[in-house]
Structures are given as structure tokens and as C-alpha cells.
Design an enzyme around this catalytic site. Structure first.
Site, PDB file in Angstrom:
ATOM      1  N   ASP A   1     -22.476   2.221   5.686  1.00  0.00           N
ATOM      2  CA  ASP A   1     -23.481   1.276   5.444  1.00  0.00           C
ATOM      3  C   ASP A   1     -23.368  -0.108   6.060  1.00  0.00           C
ATOM      4  O   ASP A   1     -24.412  -0.864   6.234  1.00  0.00           O
ATOM      5  CB  ASP A   1     -23.946   0.850   3.948  1.00  0.00           C
ATOM      6  CG  ASP A   1     -22.721   0.258   3.431  1.00  0.00           C
ATOM      7  OD1 ASP A   1     -21.649  -0.410   3.939  1.00  0.00           O
ATOM      8  OD2 ASP A   1     -22.837   0.114   1.996  1.00  0.00           O
TER       9      ASP A   1
ATOM     10  N   HIS B   1       0.802  -1.218   0.069  1.00  0.00           N
ATOM     11  CA  HIS B   1      -0.126  -0.165  -0.020  1.00  0.00           C
ATOM     12  C   HIS B   1       0.927   1.102   0.105  1.00  0.00           C
ATOM     13  O   HIS B   1       0.546   2.248   0.878  1.00  0.00           O
ATOM     14  CB  HIS B   1      -0.962  -0.012   1.143  1.00  0.00           C
ATOM     15  CG  HIS B   1      -2.226  -1.220   1.117  1.00  0.00           C
ATOM     16  ND1 HIS B   1      -3.006  -1.083   2.181  1.00  0.00           N
ATOM     17  CD2 HIS B   1      -2.117  -2.133   0.299  1.00  0.00           C
ATOM     18  CE1 HIS B   1      -3.582  -2.183   1.887  1.00  0.00           C
ATOM     19  NE2 HIS B   1      -3.101  -2.871   0.765  1.00  0.00           N
TER      20      HIS B   1
ATOM     21  N   TYR C   1     -19.293   3.136   1.434  1.00  0.00           N
ATOM     22  CA  TYR C   1     -20.231   3.819   2.264  1.00  0.00           C
ATOM     23  C   TYR C   1     -20.501   3.423   3.764  1.00  0.00           C
ATOM     24  O   TYR C   1     -20.085   2.158   4.049  1.00  0.00           O
ATOM     25  CB  TYR C   1     -21.652   3.667   1.452  1.00  0.00           C
ATOM     26  CG  TYR C   1     -21.652   4.155  -0.071  1.00  0.00           C
ATOM     27  CD1 TYR C   1     -21.385   5.618  -0.342  1.00  0.00           C
ATOM     28  CD2 TYR C   1     -21.252   3.293  -0.971  1.00  0.00           C
ATOM     29  CE1 TYR C   1     -21.594   5.978  -1.741  1.00  0.00           C
ATOM     30  CE2 TYR C   1     -21.266   3.763  -2.344  1.00  0.00           C
ATOM     31  CZ  TYR C   1     -21.479   4.968  -2.595  1.00  0.00           C
ATOM     32  OH  TYR C   1     -21.133   5.348  -3.891  1.00  0.00           O
TER      33      TYR C   1
ATOM     34  N   GLU D   1     -19.179   0.298  10.867  1.00  0.00           N
ATOM     35  CA  GLU D   1     -18.882   1.611  10.185  1.00  0.00           C
ATOM     36  C   GLU D   1     -19.891   2.534  10.873  1.00  0.00           C
ATOM     37  O   GLU D   1     -19.698   3.897  10.924  1.00  0.00           O
ATOM     38  CB  GLU D   1     -19.267   1.290   8.803  1.00  0.00           C
ATOM     39  CG  GLU D   1     -18.209   0.601   7.925  1.00  0.00           C
ATOM     40  CD  GLU D   1     -18.698   0.192   6.793  1.00  0.00           C
ATOM     41  OE1 GLU D   1     -17.716   0.625   5.760  1.00  0.00           O
ATOM     42  OE2 GLU D   1     -19.710   0.081   6.348  1.00  0.00           O
TER      43      GLU D   1
ATOM     44  N   ASP E   1      -1.569   3.359   3.645  1.00  0.00           N
ATOM     45  CA  ASP E   1      -1.652   3.080   4.879  1.00  0.00           C
ATOM     46  C   ASP E   1      -0.508   1.933   5.250  1.00  0.00           C
ATOM     47  O   ASP E   1      -0.399   1.317   6.180  1.00  0.00           O
ATOM     48  CB  ASP E   1      -2.896   2.683   5.345  1.00  0.00           C
ATOM     49  CG  ASP E   1      -3.311   1.438   4.928  1.00  0.00           C
ATOM     50  OD1 ASP E   1      -2.564   0.543   4.063  1.00  0.00           O
ATOM     51  OD2 ASP E   1      -4.414   0.694   5.153  1.00  0.00           O
TER      52      ASP E   1
ATOM     53  N   ARG F   1      -6.690   4.583   2.147  1.00  0.00           N
ATOM     54  CA  ARG F   1      -6.189   3.044   2.268  1.00  0.00           C
ATOM     55  C   ARG F   1      -4.875   2.629   1.515  1.00  0.00           C
ATOM     56  O   ARG F   1      -3.785   2.702   1.740  1.00  0.00           O
ATOM     57  CB  ARG F   1      -7.252   2.080   2.086  1.00  0.00           C
ATOM     58  CG  ARG F   1      -6.740   0.359   2.409  1.00  0.00           C
ATOM     59  CD  ARG F   1      -7.754  -0.631   2.071  1.00  0.00           C
ATOM     60  NE  ARG F   1      -7.141  -1.834   2.647  1.00  0.00           N
ATOM     61  CZ  ARG F   1      -7.276  -2.536   1.308  1.00  0.00           C
ATOM     62  NH1 ARG F   1      -6.856  -2.186   0.083  1.00  0.00           N
ATOM     63  NH2 ARG F   1      -6.750  -4.075   1.949  1.00  0.00           N
TER      64      ARG F   1
ATOM     65  N   ALA G   1     -15.197   1.643   4.804  1.00  0.00           N
ATOM     66  CA  ALA G   1     -14.858   1.277   3.532  1.00  0.00           C
ATOM     67  C   ALA G   1     -16.091   1.406   2.565  1.00  0.00           C
ATOM     68  O   ALA G   1     -16.860   0.910   2.814  1.00  0.00           O
ATOM     69  CB  ALA G   1     -14.306  -0.154   3.543  1.00  0.00           C
TER      70      ALA G   1
END
Length: 484
Positions: free
Chosen positions: A303, A173, A301, A339, A192, A258, A299
Site C-alpha cells: 500500500d 531476527h 500490505y 512497495e 532475515d 523478516r 511490509a
């Protein structure tokens, strides 16, 4: 023997580049789904190989004299390729760069005057071994950004000067894409560093951590600049109008990222970023000063669908014991943060790839031990504006960006609104069996050049992981053609 019509047209397009450069006008901008369209009006034709033997090309830009310039992540070079002949030459070799995993020679940004007149600077980012181990992770790799002058007679990059160093570096990453903004500032994307997964599963994720005034003053950036987009003066200093976050002005422009491998300004000045998600929710974001994009608490939305933050570093070592890392079976000793529990101001993505419902089964029997290649993610590797010279281009592709991907061997076209700061639609315009790392658009808008990884895994036409790439380590040209 007559040349293929597409080859003749591309040669003419390269001549357009030379004419455009002579006129002092920049060629096609190179810096960068709500609902997918089922039947695109135009697609990309089969790739023609322009050059082979490239050592993991990473960033691709138009250079002076109609050449395509690119970095080679593992070759540790900056290379120029003539798109008409495929002739290659080395512009610069970065002897102090370190290649390992996702580390190497990475980002590339050129001043417009260098492209149009042969005068100006080029900026390159790369990883190096600092010999200084971080107090928490033990990592010694860091990232440096250097500025080169261009010797227009020798046609090489010379006199490297360090702009900034000591930035986060590692083998996962990494990102480190570069863009020169219309404001004259230099933008840098930093991932990250693979924290909280695989070999780094016990490393804390610092994408939400903001720098203190003392850390900024001391240049102590390795930890606090992870998972950030930076905005720099071209001498490496902090711009006076950068956002103030938690009472501190630093290089940080945005945070909560990320693996942001794409970075691009649209013709209207909006800054877009593409970002790898975990097992779901690859993102395209519109970046705004001071905004938080949620990772690792969110990550895609917010949701609560198929993702919760599970920080292994926060587990009690006595309870965790020698439990190995797993993406599927996370022990109860590792905390879970849904989340919906994230209460900080958060900017939603402009688009996601691979958003799935809670309870999605990520273990595909057809993929076996390579199930991560079959996750519903595409691994977007860059963003490129579709911005041909006036009077040219493909009807209906105005206000678009192209997003190449690694895992599904695709190139997507994203349609933007008039302000070019929202994604209104998307479509896949090419699917192959290569890992497409970056793209550049010809000045007439009729050819898309792409560079491919030298090795790696991709999904084949049946969705099964394979390491058999069609054109590995290559520069290829794909003509825009009417859809059948």
C-alpha cells in the site's frame, strides 16, 4: 488453609492431561486482526506464578505426564516444569550451543507419541559457532536442528542426532521455531538475520533470494535460507513434494519473511506464522507451499503506506561515507524501492498489527531514545491453537489461535473461519507488563500458560517504555474468566 479455586481447577486440569495421556489422546494442540472486538466476552485473569528463575524461556510445549516442556534461550537447556507444583528439572543441556543476542537454544517440537505414550522423539533448534565466516557478512554463527530420544525411566532427553546444520544463524531476527506437521514433515522458521539494520545495516537482505541447484547440493545454505520457512524430512533431507522455485527443489517452503517467530498448525491443517514487522505491520500469515510473502520489498500490505525498502548495502560507499545507520534519516545515497514497484507474485498477510498511514511520525517525544518501543508494532512472538479436548473450552473461542507479544505485553485472540485458514476478527484478552514469549493451553481450555523473557523493554500501562518487568523469566498461569 483452603487452596484458591483457580489453583484447584488447574490441578484438576493437569489430572485431565494425565488421563488424556493414559488414554492415548494428545492434549491441547501446541504447535500456534481484521477488526478488533471492543468488548470481549471472556478475558484472561491476573497471572499466577508457577515457576521463576527461568533463563529466557523461548518455546513452550506440553510434554508427557502433564508436564510443560520449554527451551531456555540463554540457559542453553531444555527444561520440564510441573504446572501443579512448579517443580523444575533439566531434560537436556546443549553444551555446544551459543547464546548471544537472539541466538541460543530456540525451537522445540515433540512427536505426538512422546506426549501421549512417552515414546518418541523431540526436536530442538539452536545456534552454534561454526568457526566458518560467511564471505559477505563475516558471520560464524549457524543454526542446527537435533533429534533427541526420550528415556522414560530417567525422564531425560538422550542420544542427540543432527538432523540438519549450517542453517542461517546470528544475533538478530533468528526465529528458528519448529513444528511437526500433520504430514510428518518438520517445519523450521528462519529470519532475515537482522540484515539492513543496526549493526548489520550493510548486510544485504536475502529474504527474496532463492537457492541454486549447486547451493542445495553443496549444503551452502547460510545465505539462501535466510527469511524462509523450511520443510524437511525428519532425517533432514529435502521432501520429494517440496515446491520447485526458480527451477530448483530445496528445503524452502515459503520465502520473503523478516522475523517469523511463530509457527503453528491449526486443527484443520492450515499453517500459520506470526512475524515482526519493521516500524509497522507486524503480520500473521497463512503459509502455502511456494508462496512469497514480500519482505523486504513489502511490509504488510502493498500500500506504499509508511514503508519503502531502503537497502544500505546498495549505496555507493563513496557517497555513503561513514554515515551511521538511522531508521529515520536515510541518506539519498541509499536507493528507495516503493512497495508498489514490487511486481513479483505476493501473498498478503491474513492480519496486520500497527498498519499506519503514509507520513506517520515514528518519533514519540514521550519515548525519547527508546522510540522504537513506541512504534505501532507489538512484536508477536508465537502462535498457539486454542484446541481443548472435545466438550471443554470457552464458548465463542472455538476455531481460535492465541498470539502473545513482546513490546506491548499482550495476548491476543484471533478468530478463524471454519476452514481455519483466514482470520476474521481479533481481540486483546490480556495486557500486562511482561514480554510474553510463548503460550500453551490447558486441555480443558480454561487456563493459558505463558513464559516470559528474563529482561527487556515493554510498554507500560501508559505506553511508556520500561525495563521493569512484573514476572521476568517465569512460567505463569492465566485463567480464562468472563469479561466484566
Amino acid at each position: 488453609m483452603n487452596a484458591h479455586p483457580s489453583t484447584c481447577r488447574r490441578a484438576a486440569a493437569v489430572a485431565v492431561v494425565a488421563a488424556v495421556v493414559a488414554a492415548g489422546v494428545s492434549p491441547a494442540a501446541s504447535a500456534a486482526t481484521s477488526g478488533d472486538r471492543d468488548r470481549p466476552s471472556f478475558t484472561l485473569g491476573s497471572p499466577d506464578v508457577v515457576a521463576t528463575g527461568l533463563a529466557n524461556p523461548y518455546a513452550l510445549e506440553w510434554g508427557p505426564r502433564g508436564e510443560l516442556w520449554m527451551t531456555e534461550k540463554s540457559g542453553l537447556d531444555v527444561v520440564a516444569v510441573n504446572p501443579s507444583t512448579g517443580a523444575k528439572r533439566i531434560l537436556a543441556t546443549l553444551d555446544d550451543a551459543t547464546y548471544r543476542g537472539q541466538a541460543g537454544v530456540l525451537g522445540l517440537a515433540l512427536e505426538p507419541s512422546l506426549v501421549t505414550r512417552g515414546f518418541g522423539s523431540a526436536y530442538v533448534s539452536y545456534t552454534y559457532d561454526s568457526q566458518e565466516a560467511d564471505r559477505v557478512t563475516g558471520e560464524t554463527l549457524r543454526t542446527r536442528v537435533v533429534r533427541y530420544a526420550y528415556d522414560r525411566h530417567a525422564r531425560t532427553l538422550v542420544h542427540p542426532e543432527t538432523v540438519i546444520e549450517g542453517l542461517p544463524g546470528g544475533t538478530d531476527h533468528q526465529a528458528a521455531k519448529l513444528q511437526l506437521g500433520p504430514d510428518g514433515k518438520l517445519y523450521v522458521s528462519l529470519g532475515d538475520q537482522g540484515a539492513n539494520q543496526f549493526a548489520a545495516y550493510l548486510n544485504p537482505n536475502w529474504a527474496q533470494r532463492l537457492p541454486t541447484a549447486a547451493e542445495v547440493a553443496a549444503g551452502d545454505w547460510y545465505e539462501v535460507y535466510q527469511g524462509k520457512t523450511l520443510r524437511l524430512e525428519t532425517d533432514g533431507s529435502v521432501p520429494a513434494d517440496n515446491p520447485v522455485l526458480d527451477g530448483v527443489r530445496s528445503h524452502v517452503y515459503t520465502y520473503g519473511h523478516r522475523n517469523p517467530q511463530g509457527l503453528e498448525f491449526t486443527a484443520k491443517g492450515a499453517l500459520l506464522s506470526s512475524e515482526h514487522g519493521p516500524k509497522t505491520d507486524d503480520e500473521v500469515n497463512v503459509l502455502a507451499a511456494g508462496a512469497n510473502y514480500g519482505w523486504p520489498r513489502v511490509a504488510g500490505y502493498q500500500d506504499d503506506a509508511a514503508y519503502a525498502y531502503r537497502p544500505w548495502a546498495e549505496a555507493d560507499p563513496a557517497e555513503l561515507g561513514d554515515t551511521p545507520f538511522s531508521d529515520y534519516d536515510v541518506p539519498e545515497a541509499v536507493p528507495a524501492y516503493p512497495e508498489s514497484g514490487f511486481a513479483e507474485p505476493f501473498t498478503e498477510p491474513a492480519l496486520t498489527f500497527g498498519t499506519v498511514e503514509e507520513g506517520h511520525d515514528f518519533l514519540d517525544p514521550a519515548c525519547g531514545a527508546l522510540s522504537y518501543i513506541c512504534w505501532p508494532t507489538v512484536a508477536p512472538s508465537s502462535v498457539e491453537s486454542y484446541d481443548p479436548i472435545r466438550g471443554h473450552g470457552v464458548p465463542g473461542w472455538e476455531r481460535s489461535v492465541l498470539v502473545p507479544t513482546l513490546k506491548d505485553g499482550s495476548i491476543y485472540r484471533l478468530q478463524l473461519n471454519r476452514a481455519q485458514d483466514e482470520v476474521v476478527a481479533s481481540e486483546r484478552v490480556w495486557r500486562g507488563q511482561d514480554r510474553y514469549r510463548d503460550v500453551a493451553v490447558s486441555p480443558d481450555g480454561r487456563t493459558v500458560y505463558a513464559v516470559t523473557d528474563s529482561s527487556g523493554l515493554v510498554r507500560d500501562a501508559d505506553g511508556v517504555p520500561t525495563s521493569e518487568l512484573t514476572q521476568p523469566g517465569s512460567l505463569v498461569a492465566l485463567d480464562v474468566v468472563p469479561a466484566r
